[in-house]
Design a protein around this motif. Structure first.
Motif, PDB file in Angstrom:
ATOM      1  N   ASN A 154       0.806  -1.217   0.000  1.00 47.93           N
ATOM      2  CA  ASN A 154       0.000   0.000   0.000  1.00 47.93           C
ATOM      3  C   ASN A 154       0.845   1.275   0.000  1.00 47.93           C
ATOM      4  O   ASN A 154       0.418   2.315   0.509  1.00 47.93           O
ATOM      5  N   ILE A 155       2.019   1.222  -0.607  1.00 49.57           N
ATOM      6  CA  ILE A 155       2.879   2.408  -0.670  1.00 49.57           C
ATOM      7  C   ILE A 155       2.207   3.537  -1.456  1.00 49.57           C
ATOM      8  O   ILE A 155       2.334   4.717  -1.105  1.00 49.57           O
ATOM      9  N   PHE A 156       1.474   3.179  -2.508  1.00 46.72           N
ATOM     10  CA  PHE A 156       0.869   4.185  -3.379  1.00 46.72           C
ATOM     11  C   PHE A 156      -0.573   4.511  -3.001  1.00 46.72           C
ATOM     12  O   PHE A 156      -1.210   5.344  -3.640  1.00 46.72           O
ATOM     13  N   GLY A 157      -1.097   3.846  -1.980  1.00 49.14           N
ATOM     14  CA  GLY A 157      -2.482   4.051  -1.608  1.00 49.14           C
ATOM     15  C   GLY A 157      -3.423   3.359  -2.579  1.00 49.14           C
ATOM     16  O   GLY A 157      -3.036   2.460  -3.330  1.00 49.14           O
ATOM     17  N   GLU A 158      -4.672   3.783  -2.572  1.00 48.50           N
ATOM     18  CA  GLU A 158      -5.659   3.181  -3.460  1.00 48.50           C
ATOM     19  C   GLU A 158      -5.260   3.432  -4.913  1.00 48.50           C
ATOM     20  O   GLU A 158      -4.953   4.555  -5.308  1.00 48.50           O
ATOM     21  N   ALA A 188      -3.529   6.986  -4.903  1.00 43.51           N
ATOM     22  CA  ALA A 188      -4.021   8.175  -4.207  1.00 43.51           C
ATOM     23  C   ALA A 188      -2.957   8.793  -3.305  1.00 43.51           C
ATOM     24  O   ALA A 188      -3.082   9.954  -2.913  1.00 43.51           O
ATOM     25  N   LYS A 189      -1.889   8.033  -2.979  1.00 46.30           N
ATOM     26  CA  LYS A 189      -0.840   8.536  -2.091  1.00 46.30           C
ATOM     27  C   LYS A 189       0.503   8.741  -2.787  1.00 46.30           C
ATOM     28  O   LYS A 189       1.424   9.313  -2.194  1.00 46.30           O
ATOM     29  N   VAL A 191       6.113   9.917  -3.115  1.00 47.29           N
ATOM     30  CA  VAL A 191       5.160   9.409  -2.133  1.00 47.29           C
ATOM     31  C   VAL A 191       4.812  10.531  -1.168  1.00 47.29           C
ATOM     32  O   VAL A 191       5.709  11.117  -0.544  1.00 47.29           O
ATOM     33  N   GLU A 192       3.548  10.819  -1.065  1.00 46.74           N
ATOM     34  CA  GLU A 192       3.095  11.920  -0.210  1.00 46.74           C
ATOM     35  C   GLU A 192       3.511  11.694   1.241  1.00 46.74           C
ATOM     36  O   GLU A 192       3.362  10.590   1.780  1.00 46.74           O
ATOM     37  N   GLY A 193       4.083  12.754   1.854  1.00 48.53           N
ATOM     38  CA  GLY A 193       4.502  12.674   3.240  1.00 48.53           C
ATOM     39  C   GLY A 193       5.899  12.127   3.425  1.00 48.53           C
ATOM     40  O   GLY A 193       6.448  12.167   4.534  1.00 48.53           O
TER      41      GLY A 193
END
Length: 435
Positions: A164-168, A312-313, A327-329
């Protein structure tokens, strides 16, 4: 090479040795032959090819490896059916021109042989259904031998997707962009020799592959890019392709190449090639993702499968010449960071275990892994990682893109080759160190 690599008997619970036959021992089939000969859990018992020169080369390769002679077939185009009648054959590997893929695979499954089929698996929607229907009627398994699914960076990114590194997941990009003009034409003497001949006057892939560009305006080779994305999105296992739209540019690349290499008066300079030089297809999935697939083999350009995974991330663009991630954050600001540390952190268990053995197996090592998955699945007679439903869904891009282009980009519905089973089929466990 894989010196002294012996697979344990615990990985081979049902058969001492898998008895394998090869149908087609051209350049691709010979590569599979070399990798299979390195295994101590496989016996090559038969080979088939209508080219006597390829048969002789295969026999010498087997002899050099210190293995027993294989039974030979190839007296005509349908002699492979006599090979399939051999009771001693457990599994077959099919590496022939595209138009033979489905008919040979169907015959092999009907003969009860665990079937490995090179890409693409089918040319028409009818052939896609033939693969699925035959698998379901016979219970015989088929594996599409898509080696790019085992690329080290592809499997590392797949591991990142599972973590889940990239999110949805939202959007993907992939394709096959590879200057093949020197493959599609030659001088009739050497496979990759400079020249303007194809068809009856060409040799190797120029003998058959180029004809598809004369007669079809379609993405005729979608699986190298689409296979890895299908694994990331669990296609046929909780998700499926829903529809496709395709567009094609004008066709000038192959004509220009013929003129440059053979001259304006060469007979092939008069041929009107149908396939557009750049073909783009957009696929919608049941889970709401989109996938952009590009095909370009007719123009000068570096090799690229042009992967993008957008969630999404975060997002990554990666290929041999591009390796970047945001990657966000974690990534600072709005820029990119180097993907390599991420690839190292999320390196796949298979590559950690077998990477040093696989390096020289072909295409950077991925040919070792795809053949290992085929052999291990066949030994246990269980569904392979990439099965008949995958072969059908991935290959269906060719006829669907052709229909869409013919109809000015009109959307084309994907058949549900699983007949609804995709809803409850469990995702394949790609993150393991066996195959």
């Amino acid at each position: 090479m894989v010196p002294n690599l012996t697979f344990s008997h615990s990985m081979n619970p049902f058969k001492e040795n898998l008895k394998v036959a090869l149908i087609g021992v051209g350049l691709r089939g010979t590569n599979h032959l070399n990798n299979l000969l390195l295994r101590e859990d496989v016996d090559i018992v038969a080979i088939c090819d209508i080219d006597p020169a390829r048969i002789q080369l295969a026999e010498k390769t087997i002899e050099k490896a210190g293995k027993p002679k294989a039974e030979i077939f190839g007296k005509d185009a349908y002699d492979y059916r006599n090979l399939l009648e051999l009771k001693k054959v457990d599994a077959v590997v099919i590496s022939t021109p595209w138009l033979w893929h489905t008919r040979m695979a169907v015959d092999a499954m009907r003969a009860g042989k665990f079937t490995g089929l090179e890409v693409s698996a089918a040319n028409t929607l009818e052939e896609c259904w033939d693969l699925v229907n035959t698998h379901e009627e016979t219970g015989t398994h088929l594996m599409i031998l898509e080696n790019v699914n085992y690329r080290r960076d592809v499997l590392a990114v797949l591991n990142m997707v599972r973590e889940n590194i990239f999110g949805e997941l939202l959007h993907f990009r992939c394709g096959y962009q590879h200057d093949l003009r020197h493959v599609m034409f030659n001088d009739g003497k050497t496979a990759y020799g400079k020249g303007a001949e194809f068809g009856d006057k060409g040799i190797s892939e120029a003998k058959w592959r180029t004809r598809h560009s004369v007669h079809r305006n379609a993405d005729v080779y979608p699986t190298h890019g689409l296979g890895p994305i299908a694994a990331m999105t669990d296609i046929n296992r909780g998700n499926r392709f829903m529809s496709l739209t395709s567009h094609a540019t004008k066709a000038v690349g192959l004509h220009n190449y013929v003129v440059e290499t053979g001259g304006e008066d060469h007979p092939n300079a008069k041929i009107k090639f149908k396939q557009g030089d750049v073909i783009t297809s957009t696929i919608d999935t049941a889970n709401g993702e989109t996938i952009l697939v590009t095909h370009n083999v007719n123009t000068p350009r570096p090799y690229s499968l042009d992967f993008r995974v957008q969630g999404a991330k975060g997002v990554t663009d990666f290929d041999y010449h591009t390796r970047r991630i945001h990657v966000e954050g974690i990534t600072k600001g709005h820029g990119w960071e180097d993907l390599d540390p991420w690839l190292e952190k999320y390196d796949h268990p298979l590559w950690k275990k077998y990477g040093e053995y696989a390096t020289n197996a072909g295409h950077g090592g991925i040919d070792f892994f795809v053949m290992n998955a085929f052999v291990e699945s066949a030994k246990q007679n269980i569904a392979p990682p990439m099965d008949a439903y995958d072969a059908a869904a991935w290959s269906a891009v060719t006829p669907l893109s052709e229909l869409s282009i013919e109809n000015n980009g009109e959307p084309q519905d994907f058949p549900d080759f699983t007949r609804g089973k995709w809803v409850k089929r469990e995702a394949y466990n790609w993150i393991k160190d066996t195959y």
